[in-house]
Each structure stands twice: as C-alpha cells, then as structure tokens.
Enzyme design. Sequence first.
Site, PDB file in Angstrom:
ATOM      1  N   GLU A 201       0.821  -1.226   0.000  1.00  0.00           N
ATOM      2  CA  GLU A 201       0.000   0.000   0.000  1.00  0.00           C
ATOM      3  C   GLU A 201       0.856   1.278   0.000  1.00  0.00           C
ATOM      4  OE1 GLU A 201      -4.176  -1.375   2.020  1.00  0.00           O
ATOM      5  OE2 GLU A 201      -2.607  -0.743   3.399  1.00  0.00           O
ATOM      6  N   GLU A 277      -6.713  -7.769  -1.308  1.00  0.00           N
ATOM      7  CA  GLU A 277      -7.314  -7.832   0.016  1.00  0.00           C
ATOM      8  C   GLU A 277      -8.803  -7.526  -0.102  1.00  0.00           C
ATOM      9  OE1 GLU A 277      -5.466  -5.416   2.978  1.00  0.00           O
ATOM     10  OE2 GLU A 277      -3.452  -6.224   2.631  1.00  0.00           O
TER      11      GLU A 277
END
Length: 719
Positions: A201, A277
């Site tokens: 991320e 995710e």
Amino acid sequence: MTTWSLRRRPGRTLGLLLLVALGFLVLRRLDWSTLVPLRLRHRQLGLQAKGWNFMLEDSTFWIFGGSIHYFRVPREYWRDRLLKMKACGLNTLTTYVPWNLHEPERGKFDFSGNLDLEAFVLMAAEIGLWVILRPGPYICSEMDLGGLPSWLLQDPGMRLRTTYKGFTEAVDLYFDHLMSRVVPLQYKRGGPIIAVQVENEYGSYNKDPAYMPYVKKALEDRGIVELLLTSDNKDGLSKGIVQGVLATINLQSTHELQLLTTFLFNVQGTQPKMVMEYWTGWFDSWGGPHNILDSSEVLKTVSAIVDAGSSINLYMFHGGTNFGFMNGAMHFHDYKSDVTSYDYDAVLTEAGDYTAKYMKLRDFFGSISGIPLPPPPDLLPKMPYEPVTPVLYLSLWDALKYLGEPIKSEKPINMENLPVNGGNGQSFGYILYETSITSSGILSGHVHDRGQVFVNTVSIGFLDYKTTKIAVPLIQGYTVLRILVENRGRVNYGENIDDQRKGLIGNLYLNDSPLKKFRIYSLDMKKSFFQRFGLDKWSSLPETPTLPAFFLGSLSISSTPCDTFLKLEGWEKGVVFINGQNLGRYWNIGPQKTLYLPGPWLSSGINQVGASGPFLFPKTPCPPAVPGSLRSGGGACQRVLPPSSSLQTSWSLSLPAWFPNPFLLTLPPLSTSPGSRTDVSCPPSRALSPQVIVFEETMAGPALQFTETPHLGRNQYIK
C-alpha cells in the site's frame, strides 16, 4: 609451406561437411529437458499475466486465496488452519513476513519456532496450496510500526519507507538474509511461491518516487523470479503503480468494484484483475466496538468480484491473535491502539472455529471448483477450567531491586535509545522513569503512549496524548517522582510512522523547569525478565496489594490440555503470561473481555516440590541422566553420581528457562560408590498446572476465570 585448397583436398572437405550434418542431426534428437531436474521440468513459466487471465504454465489460473499469518497462530495449529482453508475451496495462501519479529536486534535473525517461515510455506505446499508472499519490508498488518523494527528509530534523521541511506542499508541486510530462505521456495525452484508482493500500500504513503523501484530491484537482485505484484486501496491506487509490476486492489464493498474495470484498465491496460485484500471483517481498537461484517454481505461481494472476472484473496481468512506486544495502532485525530485479539470477524474465528461466512463461502467456491472439496477438519475442543486465585505476589517497587542497576541519565531517554539489548534499545513493554523532587506543582511533558504518575508509591493520575499536564500535590522533604510508561503499540498506517518513539519524549517539566537526573528501568517483560525473580523474592498475597504488581498462580489441568479463554473480571489493565508465553494485554474498557489461551501452551500437569516453600514446575520430574543429576525411572528418580566424586546431599534441579532461578532439592545422604545409581522417592504428580503470571497496573481482581466461549465485545456492523 603447404597450402590448403578445396581443389587439392576434396575428400577431406566432404568429410568435414558430413560430420557437421551428422552432429546437427544428433543434437536435434537429444532430449534437452532431461538436463532440467525432473521436479522442475514442467515449471518453466510460472504464474504469468496474459491478457485478462492469469496463466500457470499453459493453463488459465484463478487465484482463490486467503490470508493467514503464521506469527499470529500457534505453530501446533498451522496444519489445522491450512486444512480448513483447503476445505473451503481456496487454492492459495497469502502471508506477510514481519521484519521486526525476524530481526529483533540488528543482524540477529530469528526464524525458529512460531517464526519458522520456511516450515509454514512448505506445510502449505504439502496440503496443496500455492503461496503469495508479502515480504515488505513494510507490511502494515495492524502490527507495531507496520512490521518495521523499532531500532531503526535510533537514527534521529530516519525516514522510513524511503531511499534514505540508513533505511535502505538496513533493508538490504535484512533482504540478504530473508531472500536466501525465500528463493528456494519459489515455483520455478520447485516450491509453492507463485508470486511476491512489492512492499504494501505504498500509494497511500508516497513519500519517495524512487522507493518502490528500489524495493523491486532489491527483490530481483536477490533471486526473486516469480510474478511481482503491488497492493493498494482506492486512495493510493493511482500512486502505487510500478513499471513492470502487476497492480492489484484492496477493498470491502461492491461500490468499489468499478475500480477493477475502470482504473486498473486505464493504468495498465489489458491485465488480469485481482483483489489482493477483500476485507472479510475489520480490526478492533481499545475503547471501541467489536467490528463485524454480515456473512450475507460477504458472500454477495465475493460473488460479485468473481463474476467481474477477478481473482480474489480473503483478508483475513483466519486472523489469529496479537500475542505479546505485537499489536499496532492508528493515530489520525486520536491515538487508538489495537486490541490483543486479531479475530477480525474473519472466515475462521480467533480460535480457528467455523463461522457462517465459512459455510457460505465453502458452498460458493465448491460450486465453481469442478471437483469435490475435502471434508472440513473437526473442531478443536474447548475447556472451561476452574478459576485460578493468585497465591504469590511481587510489587513492582519490590521487584526493582532485582533488576540490576538502573540506567542513569541527566535527561529522559526514549525507549528505542535505551542502552539495552546489545545497543538496539527496547522494542516493547513498559519503561519506568524515576527522579527526585522537592516541591509540588504542575508536571508536564510528552508521554508516548500512557504514563501512570506516582509520588513515591502513590498513584496520582495519568499522562497521555490528551492529558499532558497533571498536578503534583504538596509534599515535604525528599520525594521520588515515578512515571510508568507503556508502549501501547506503534502506529502501523499513516504518514507519522517516523514519529513513533516511545516513553518520555523530550524533557519532563515541573512548574516549567526541566527535571534532571533520571533513573530508568527497562521493563520489556521478555522471558529473561522473569528469570530475575527467584521464588524467594515473592511473598504471600496481602489483603490490599500495592500496585502495580505481579501476581502468580497455577491452573489445574487433569487431562489433555484444550483451548480456553481467560476472563479477567475485576481486573483493570495489564498483561498475562502463561508458562512464559505472553498472551497479550487486557483492559476493562473493552471491547475485548477474554484472552485466547491455546491448548498447546498448557501442560497436562506439574509436580509440587517443597524446598523452603512451594514450587511449581512442569511435569517432567527429573532431568536427563548425566553425572551428578537426577533421572526419572519408573515413578522414581535415579541419582547418577559422577566418577571419583564425593557424595553430595544437594542437587540443582533447573526450572524452565523462563521461570525464576533453580532451586535445591535436598536428598538424604547415600552410601554408595561413584558412578552407581540409587533410587530416591519422586513426588507424585498432583496435576497442578502451568504458571500464570499477571502484571496488573491499577486494580487486581479476586481470581482468573476460564471459559470455553470468547467474548470480544459489543458488535457493530461495518458500514
């Protein structure tokens, strides 16, 4: 000199041409594949991104993955959790790799026991799962400092997650070690790892455009040859793209699915789509609710993702537990630390039990797998043990004299810069500051994260992010001011990770004058910490104990140990240790009300031996037979006398490494020759249990209770 020509030697020339032609025919008939090891003969291409599809070798491949973190699950339960994943219809395991646990001190690596990454990956392969590895170096994962080691913060100029030299040099050394373990586990080397994620991320952080290319090159230079991926949420997706790396997305709701087909296509063209995710639930913070996500909503979103032609990874399939002090925190407007449970309202519960999500997703993946799924493993039993009443007690103030000389400093030193642990500072736990004052007034300073203030041994309140000042009452004469500071967890996500030093930060002021001459105690509460407290240091529990304090009791187990949940009604805030294992923090503000206690961390019984007081130790009554020792022998102990030695009547019998000092078991004088054995009576097992140690900060309860049902707090549906 002889001159060669085609005219003079036509036969020789023709012969050479025939040899060349024959050699060419022979080479063509050779099976070059035999020069590749048999196990790798069909593993040449690996996982590839071709058009809209993933291809594993020459076959279209859908990634149906689930996340389990080996470091959050007792090793004895890895197989159980992975079998349940396989039985749910998933084909791929994903896991993070926590740098801070694997390199707790600079240059000292730990891949043993519950941190045995290679064993976990190979077990997944044995069960029939592929693996996507997420090695960081930053992993987020609701873990202290996002999985980065705290000793990095010793550098006052440290800029984490950038190409700052101090950071990249540390990453390079860590990756040198880590990748030497990972490379042989790759698909093209015969292992199960089909893809590797580059950082985590980073688009949401985005402090250095050169950083992600650096991490990509660091992986490739060390032999990573499988497909590389990035992973970003919707806010960071546009900034997390790396040339030559497949972008994937993290999300939770169907409203975000449009990003799969629009944004990803715009930035990387025709490529396979993947939700790295899909959040099956969410984590909890102290003082908040227990977040849950409806199982029907989960099934609806998973179905929509797959219908959109996307591969998927369930984060989390099984969350596990933030054992010890590994939990992270968030700090945007307010500082909020994560609870001990990482149940996450995932597909499996914290203890590995099935949920409605599991049953619905098993039916869904089973309907598209094309083959029958293996049967789900049986549930592991739970046990509500009898309550434990602590019998021994040691106040923190009495314990200080057994900790050795404190660190002396003119000014406060933050936790990371304490001269302990081989110069690596202190990573987790508590830190105690002491200094002398001669007047009352207003005490002020910056405490990270929570500091209980004492005048001598009397608590007068707390300092934290919101409360930065406290009144010190009128005192007379020489007085000790003490501040017990807890590191509640470093921030794991956000732009302020460089500012995660713990303890007293900067000067501590009384009436705006900086205090001096501090005595500082490192209270990391590692296993070695408790070795300093021999049983003779503990006393019987008084009616009104002085707090903070350590409380010692034993749990009675008469059969094979089972999982249980520890309930601390009447206790306020602290930490629990079982047989040297740190179960984690408890706090009566909730939401979490029970601590998960895995059965494998318990023992089926111990012996109680009298030697100027009660002693409790695990069941093995006698150590292995070596000269001068005792050995168990059919219900008795055998003492083996060393050759040519005088008889002794006192013998050292060691307790576990985590427990206080060895004690002496006194034996009667014996008349026998050196080297011979003699039987002595061995105390029978009384099935008294593992040691339970509780560190309580403010208010001790009457007993510790054990239940077969977890209580994670008031539910709140995620919107």
